[in-house]
Structures are given as C-alpha cells and as structure tokens.
Design a protein around this motif. Structure first.
Motif, PDB file in Angstrom:
ATOM      1  N   ILE A 208      27.123 -57.266  26.358  1.00  0.00           N
ATOM      2  CA  ILE A 208      25.814 -57.836  26.033  1.00  0.00           C
ATOM      3  C   ILE A 208      24.730 -56.775  26.204  1.00  0.00           C
ATOM      4  O   ILE A 208      23.808 -56.655  25.375  1.00  0.00           O
ATOM      5  CB  ILE A 208      25.514 -59.067  26.913  1.00  0.00           C
ATOM      6  CG1 ILE A 208      26.500 -60.199  26.616  1.00  0.00           C
ATOM      7  CG2 ILE A 208      24.078 -59.543  26.698  1.00  0.00           C
ATOM      8  CD1 ILE A 208      26.388 -60.780  25.228  1.00  0.00           C
ATOM      9  N   ILE A 209      24.843 -55.967  27.256  1.00  0.00           N
ATOM     10  CA  ILE A 209      23.894 -54.873  27.467  1.00  0.00           C
ATOM     11  C   ILE A 209      23.955 -53.890  26.302  1.00  0.00           C
ATOM     12  O   ILE A 209      22.920 -53.428  25.788  1.00  0.00           O
ATOM     13  CB  ILE A 209      24.193 -54.142  28.790  1.00  0.00           C
ATOM     14  CG1 ILE A 209      23.801 -55.012  29.984  1.00  0.00           C
ATOM     15  CG2 ILE A 209      23.457 -52.814  28.860  1.00  0.00           C
ATOM     16  CD1 ILE A 209      22.310 -55.191  30.154  1.00  0.00           C
ATOM     17  N   LEU A 212      22.233 -55.434  23.322  1.00  0.00           N
ATOM     18  CA  LEU A 212      20.787 -55.362  23.509  1.00  0.00           C
ATOM     19  C   LEU A 212      20.288 -53.926  23.347  1.00  0.00           C
ATOM     20  O   LEU A 212      19.180 -53.695  22.846  1.00  0.00           O
ATOM     21  CB  LEU A 212      20.409 -55.902  24.895  1.00  0.00           C
ATOM     22  CG  LEU A 212      20.575 -57.419  25.077  1.00  0.00           C
ATOM     23  CD1 LEU A 212      20.410 -57.799  26.542  1.00  0.00           C
ATOM     24  CD2 LEU A 212      19.583 -58.182  24.217  1.00  0.00           C
ATOM     25  N   ALA A 242      13.686 -58.378  23.328  1.00  0.00           N
ATOM     26  CA  ALA A 242      14.959 -57.927  23.895  1.00  0.00           C
ATOM     27  C   ALA A 242      15.046 -58.254  25.383  1.00  0.00           C
ATOM     28  O   ALA A 242      16.091 -58.678  25.889  1.00  0.00           O
ATOM     29  CB  ALA A 242      15.129 -56.425  23.664  1.00  0.00           C
ATOM     30  N   PHE A 243      13.927 -58.071  26.105  1.00  0.00           N
ATOM     31  CA  PHE A 243      13.915 -58.359  27.534  1.00  0.00           C
ATOM     32  C   PHE A 243      14.111 -59.845  27.801  1.00  0.00           C
ATOM     33  O   PHE A 243      14.831 -60.232  28.738  1.00  0.00           O
ATOM     34  CB  PHE A 243      12.596 -57.891  28.160  1.00  0.00           C
ATOM     35  CG  PHE A 243      12.511 -58.120  29.645  1.00  0.00           C
ATOM     36  CD1 PHE A 243      13.309 -57.396  30.521  1.00  0.00           C
ATOM     37  CD2 PHE A 243      11.648 -59.075  30.169  1.00  0.00           C
ATOM     38  CE1 PHE A 243      13.242 -57.615  31.884  1.00  0.00           C
ATOM     39  CE2 PHE A 243      11.572 -59.296  31.525  1.00  0.00           C
ATOM     40  CZ  PHE A 243      12.375 -58.566  32.402  1.00  0.00           C
ATOM     41  N   TRP A 246      17.692 -60.584  27.399  1.00  0.00           N
ATOM     42  CA  TRP A 246      18.405 -60.118  28.599  1.00  0.00           C
ATOM     43  C   TRP A 246      18.236 -61.135  29.726  1.00  0.00           C
ATOM     44  O   TRP A 246      19.206 -61.502  30.402  1.00  0.00           O
ATOM     45  CB  TRP A 246      17.845 -58.756  29.028  1.00  0.00           C
ATOM     46  CG  TRP A 246      18.374 -58.304  30.359  1.00  0.00           C
ATOM     47  CD1 TRP A 246      19.497 -57.579  30.601  1.00  0.00           C
ATOM     48  CD2 TRP A 246      17.801 -58.580  31.657  1.00  0.00           C
ATOM     49  NE1 TRP A 246      19.668 -57.382  31.948  1.00  0.00           N
ATOM     50  CE2 TRP A 246      18.649 -57.992  32.617  1.00  0.00           C
ATOM     51  CE3 TRP A 246      16.669 -59.275  32.076  1.00  0.00           C
ATOM     52  CZ2 TRP A 246      18.380 -58.069  33.993  1.00  0.00           C
ATOM     53  CZ3 TRP A 246      16.402 -59.359  33.441  1.00  0.00           C
ATOM     54  CH2 TRP A 246      17.249 -58.760  34.386  1.00  0.00           C
ATOM     55  N   TRP A 247      17.019 -61.589  29.955  1.00  0.00           N
ATOM     56  CA  TRP A 247      16.723 -62.524  31.037  1.00  0.00           C
ATOM     57  C   TRP A 247      17.536 -63.812  30.876  1.00  0.00           C
ATOM     58  O   TRP A 247      18.099 -64.339  31.851  1.00  0.00           O
ATOM     59  CB  TRP A 247      15.226 -62.834  31.030  1.00  0.00           C
ATOM     60  CG  TRP A 247      14.746 -63.687  32.171  1.00  0.00           C
ATOM     61  CD1 TRP A 247      15.101 -64.977  32.459  1.00  0.00           C
ATOM     62  CD2 TRP A 247      13.790 -63.319  33.178  1.00  0.00           C
ATOM     63  NE1 TRP A 247      14.443 -65.438  33.556  1.00  0.00           N
ATOM     64  CE2 TRP A 247      13.627 -64.440  34.032  1.00  0.00           C
ATOM     65  CE3 TRP A 247      13.046 -62.160  33.423  1.00  0.00           C
ATOM     66  CZ2 TRP A 247      12.752 -64.427  35.112  1.00  0.00           C
ATOM     67  CZ3 TRP A 247      12.170 -62.156  34.502  1.00  0.00           C
ATOM     68  CH2 TRP A 247      12.035 -63.271  35.336  1.00  0.00           C
ATOM     69  N   TYR A 249      20.338 -64.345  29.666  1.00  0.00           N
ATOM     70  CA  TYR A 249      21.766 -64.208  29.974  1.00  0.00           C
ATOM     71  C   TYR A 249      22.007 -63.805  31.423  1.00  0.00           C
ATOM     72  O   TYR A 249      22.825 -64.405  32.120  1.00  0.00           O
ATOM     73  CB  TYR A 249      22.410 -63.177  29.037  1.00  0.00           C
ATOM     74  CG  TYR A 249      23.897 -62.999  29.279  1.00  0.00           C
ATOM     75  CD1 TYR A 249      24.821 -63.859  28.671  1.00  0.00           C
ATOM     76  CD2 TYR A 249      24.384 -61.989  30.094  1.00  0.00           C
ATOM     77  CE1 TYR A 249      26.182 -63.708  28.886  1.00  0.00           C
ATOM     78  CE2 TYR A 249      25.747 -61.834  30.312  1.00  0.00           C
ATOM     79  CZ  TYR A 249      26.643 -62.691  29.712  1.00  0.00           C
ATOM     80  OH  TYR A 249      27.989 -62.540  29.929  1.00  0.00           O
ATOM     81  N   PHE A 250      21.267 -62.808  31.911  1.00  0.00           N
ATOM     82  CA  PHE A 250      21.619 -62.202  33.193  1.00  0.00           C
ATOM     83  C   PHE A 250      20.920 -62.820  34.401  1.00  0.00           C
ATOM     84  O   PHE A 250      21.366 -62.608  35.530  1.00  0.00           O
ATOM     85  CB  PHE A 250      21.321 -60.694  33.151  1.00  0.00           C
ATOM     86  CG  PHE A 250      22.302 -59.920  32.327  1.00  0.00           C
ATOM     87  CD1 PHE A 250      23.545 -59.585  32.817  1.00  0.00           C
ATOM     88  CD2 PHE A 250      21.977 -59.554  31.029  1.00  0.00           C
ATOM     89  CE1 PHE A 250      24.461 -58.890  32.050  1.00  0.00           C
ATOM     90  CE2 PHE A 250      22.882 -58.851  30.250  1.00  0.00           C
ATOM     91  CZ  PHE A 250      24.131 -58.518  30.765  1.00  0.00           C
ATOM     92  N   ASP A 251      19.865 -63.577  34.192  1.00  0.00           N
ATOM     93  CA  ASP A 251      19.153 -64.129  35.345  1.00  0.00           C
ATOM     94  C   ASP A 251      20.035 -65.109  36.126  1.00  0.00           C
ATOM     95  O   ASP A 251      20.153 -65.013  37.338  1.00  0.00           O
ATOM     96  CB  ASP A 251      17.875 -64.824  34.880  1.00  0.00           C
ATOM     97  CG  ASP A 251      17.046 -65.325  36.053  1.00  0.00           C
ATOM     98  OD1 ASP A 251      16.750 -64.518  36.952  1.00  0.00           O
ATOM     99  OD2 ASP A 251      16.703 -66.517  36.071  1.00  0.00           O
ATOM    100  N   GLU A 254      24.976 -65.493  33.499  1.00  0.00           N
ATOM    101  CA  GLU A 254      26.094 -64.569  33.728  1.00  0.00           C
ATOM    102  C   GLU A 254      26.704 -64.768  35.106  1.00  0.00           C
ATOM    103  O   GLU A 254      27.929 -64.741  35.267  1.00  0.00           O
ATOM    104  CB  GLU A 254      25.588 -63.128  33.556  1.00  0.00           C
ATOM    105  CG  GLU A 254      26.647 -62.060  33.766  1.00  0.00           C
ATOM    106  CD  GLU A 254      26.758 -61.632  35.234  1.00  0.00           C
ATOM    107  OE1 GLU A 254      27.844 -61.143  35.628  1.00  0.00           O
ATOM    108  OE2 GLU A 254      25.774 -61.788  35.977  1.00  0.00           O
ATOM    109  N   ILE A 289      22.258 -61.263  18.636  1.00  0.00           N
ATOM    110  CA  ILE A 289      21.465 -60.102  19.063  1.00  0.00           C
ATOM    111  C   ILE A 289      21.344 -59.085  17.929  1.00  0.00           C
ATOM    112  O   ILE A 289      20.258 -58.551  17.670  1.00  0.00           O
ATOM    113  CB  ILE A 289      22.096 -59.447  20.303  1.00  0.00           C
ATOM    114  CG1 ILE A 289      21.996 -60.382  21.510  1.00  0.00           C
ATOM    115  CG2 ILE A 289      21.410 -58.117  20.624  1.00  0.00           C
ATOM    116  CD1 ILE A 289      22.793 -59.917  22.715  1.00  0.00           C
TER     117      ILE A 289
END
Length: 395
Positions: A208-209, A212, A242-243, A246-247, A249-251, A254, A289
């Motif tokens: 995912i990173i 992104l 993009a941020f 990211w948030w 998914y990863f906050d 994940e 994405i």
C-alpha cells in the motif's frame, strides 16, 4: 526406504524455511520492481485516457498483482535470503523487471516478451514452493502447490495465447487469466498453505505504501513540465489526498486487520482470512490508488482545464473503489459495516458530473475535501474507541 532413495533425498536441492516474522531486505528489494509496474500502469492510462486505455491499465494491474501475491505467500514459507532461495528470487526479479518494462506494449509488439517473462516469474515461485513442500511433513502443502501448478499453468498459457490475439479478444483472454488465477485458491482450497501472519500483513501494508508512492511520483511527473502557482497548489492538494488515503488505511485498519490475522486459528481459518482480506481485497485498494494517481497526474498537468470523462471517472471512481474495498475489508475481518466510508464512496461517485464542469484543480480539491472530511469525522466520532484500540494493539 532403500539406500538409493535416501541418497536421492540427501542430494536433491533444498530450500530454507522462514524462521521469523520480519520482512527481509531482499523482499523489499523485490517489491521495488513492482514500483515500475505500477508506474507503467499509470503511464498506459495517461498516454491513452480512453475507456480502452483504462481497461488495459486495470488488466495490467491485475496480472502483475497476482504475480506479486504469489511471492508474498512464498516468502511466508521460505526464507528469501538463504541458500538457493535468494538466487531463484533474483532470477524472478530480473524476469519481473523485463515484464514491467514490456508493459506499455504488452498488448502489441512486446506481448510475447511480456508473456515469456511473466511465465518465468510464476514458475520460479512454483519451483521454490515445490522444494519447500518436498519434506516428509508437508503433504498438505504439496497438495496445495499441485493445485497452484495447475491454475498457474492454465493462466500462463492463456497469457501466452493472448500474445497472438488482439483487440477485444486479447483483453478477454487477459481477463480470463486473471479470473482463473483468482478462482484457483477457492477451487483447490486453502487448508494446506503455511503462513507467517505478521509478516504477511506487513508485506501487504508495504505494498500500500508503494502504491501511495506511485501517486506521489504521478504528482511529480505531472508538475515537472511547469511549476507555477496553480501547479504548486495542485501538488499540495494532491499530497493531501495521498496522505488522507494513507491515514484511512494505517491509522487503525491495518493494525486491527493484522491483529485479527495473527489471532486466527492457524491453518484453514487463518489462510482464508489471508486470502480474502489481503490477496483479494488489497487488489481493489491498489487499483483505486493507481486510478486516483492517474487523475492527479492529469490534473496537475492541466490545472485550469476540465477533466475528461474517463479521467474524472478514474480519479473519483478510484477513490470510491478504494473506500469500498475498505468497507469489504472491515466486514471480512470484524463483520461490521463502515457506514461513513460507504457514504464517502457514494459521494465520490456522485461528484463525477461536477468534475466535468469545473477546473481540474477544483476537482482535485473537491476530492481532497471528501477524503479529509472522512478522516476528520472518523477521528472525532470514534476518538475514544480509536485511542483505546491503538493503545491495546501497541501492547
């Protein structure tokens, strides 16, 4: 057992099995090749912003995704940095790089080159899997690898056959190959696979990173021709989009999903969660994405123009696909519906007609507002639960 059988077993090639949950540096090195594949998929769609170009880009993503997924499962079983493993994976990297380079013409002059390189990638994976399954206590894994060999051989044969076709028939063959690959784990079962759950979840988080990161690359490419005031604003807004992705998914997502996978009963239950939540549902996340990245690239390249229909569908539809994949991801792991993400996905689709009549920069800003509003709402609405969950999972 005869002495000749013992001698053959003693001298046959062996592989080293994984012992640990940490993603290795060689795996990270291997994943970098996928960066080029994602960049090429975006480039294919950007060069031909039509429905046909969009379809080609999505097909490319599907084929390359399943090649990568195979190695995520493989390196959950074998140690990629030990013995013969690192040499075979190095060969697979070279083949995957050739396939990625050939992608822009994978439906034309380099179709057969792509198919050949792709076949090498898939059979390198099968070879290491077969070595890992050759021990006396790996009968269940051998059955699974045999099933994988059958589905892989059929899919690879179809991709090779597609190299001799063109037009809709060629696209249909690619779609058939992807469908058969995706159906393979259901047809042949998932009971026999071995899994390192923490490693497996981390590997997909890193992908995912990488996806992104491709959106950041798309922003840079879109802005390199000209970097005036509007382009600077578009870059900032694009990074904000993009941020936010990211948030989302990863906050929390994940962490909860990784915990759920690690706590599942090893064997069939854990393997099914890994198959559904990661091998299947991360594909639409990555696709979403990349589609958003296409929209950002086109927006930053022409901030004052209106988005064309295909690009608007890609950018706002990509966000919707990303969010809907999250809805399905949560349902699969905790059997709860994320209503707010479902609503945000519907709003994203509803915004497509608006994007056709306002400047591209305004469209990108609208997308950023949708994503940021969702992040702010979830953070405020579920603050106590979020903080408690993050604290529990951290320990």
């Amino acid at each position: 057992m005869s002495s000749s059988d013992s001698d053959r077993r003693l001298h046959r090639p062996r592989t080293v099995l994984r012992d640990g949950e940490t993603v290795t540096f060689l795996e990270l090195f291997f994943d970098l090749v996928l960066v080029l594949a994602l960049t090429q998929a975006t480039a294919i769609m950007a060069a031909d912003p039509t429905w046909q170009g969009l379809a080609k880009g999505v097909l490319v993503l599907g084929v390359m995704w399943w090649a990568w997924v195979g190695y995520a499962w493989l390196t959950s079983v074998v140690d990629p940095e030990e013995g013969i493993n690192r040499l075979v994976i190095a060969g697979a990297m070279a083949a995957l790089l050739i396939a990625a380079i050939a992608l822009p013409e994978a439906f034309d002059d380099r179709a057969l080159l792509f198919a050949g390189a792709y076949a090498v990638v898939r059979y390198c994976q099968l070879g290491l899997f077969w070595l890992a399954a050759s021990t006396d206590d790996a009968a269940a894994l051998r059955r699974s690898v045999t099933g994988l060999f059958v589905s892989t051989t059929i899919a690879v044969a179809i991709i090779i056959g597609a190299a001799f076709a063109d037009g809709p028939i060629q696209g249909a063959l690619w779609l058939l190959a992807i469908g058969l690959d995706l159906a393979g784990p259901y047809v042949f079962g998932s009971e026999g696979w071995r899994l390192s759950p923490k490693h497996f979840a981390e590997r997909h988080g890193l992908i995912i990173i990488i996806a992104l990161g491709e959106s950041i690359v798309a922003i840079g490419i879109g802005a390199e021709a000209r970097l005036g005031f509007r382009e600077v604003v578009a870059v900032i807004v694009g990074v904000g989009v993009a941020f936010a992705m990211w948030w989302l998914y990863f906050d929390v997502v994940e962490k909860v999903a990784s915990h759920r996978l690690q706590k599942a009963t090893p064997g069939a239950e854990q393997n099914r969660i890994a198959r559904d939540s990661y091998s299947y549902l991360h594909l639409p996340m990555v696709t979403g994405i990349v589609l958003v990245a296409l929209g950002m690239k086109k927006t930053i390249g022409a901030a004052d123009d209106h988005l064309k229909l295909v690009v608007a569908v890609a950018m706002f539809g990509g966000m919707a696909i990303y969010l809907l994949a999250h809805v399905a991801f949560r349902w699969r792991n905790v059997h709860r519906l994320s209503t707010q993400r479902l609503v945000a996905a519907v709003i994203s689709v509803a915004a497509i007609p608006v994007a056709l009549v306002i400047p591209a920069l305004a469209s990108l800003t609208l997308l950023a507002v949708i994503a940021a509003t969702l992040v702010v709402y979830e953070t405020a609405r579920f603050r106590d639960a979020r903080n408690s969950m993050r604290a529990q999972l951290a320990h």
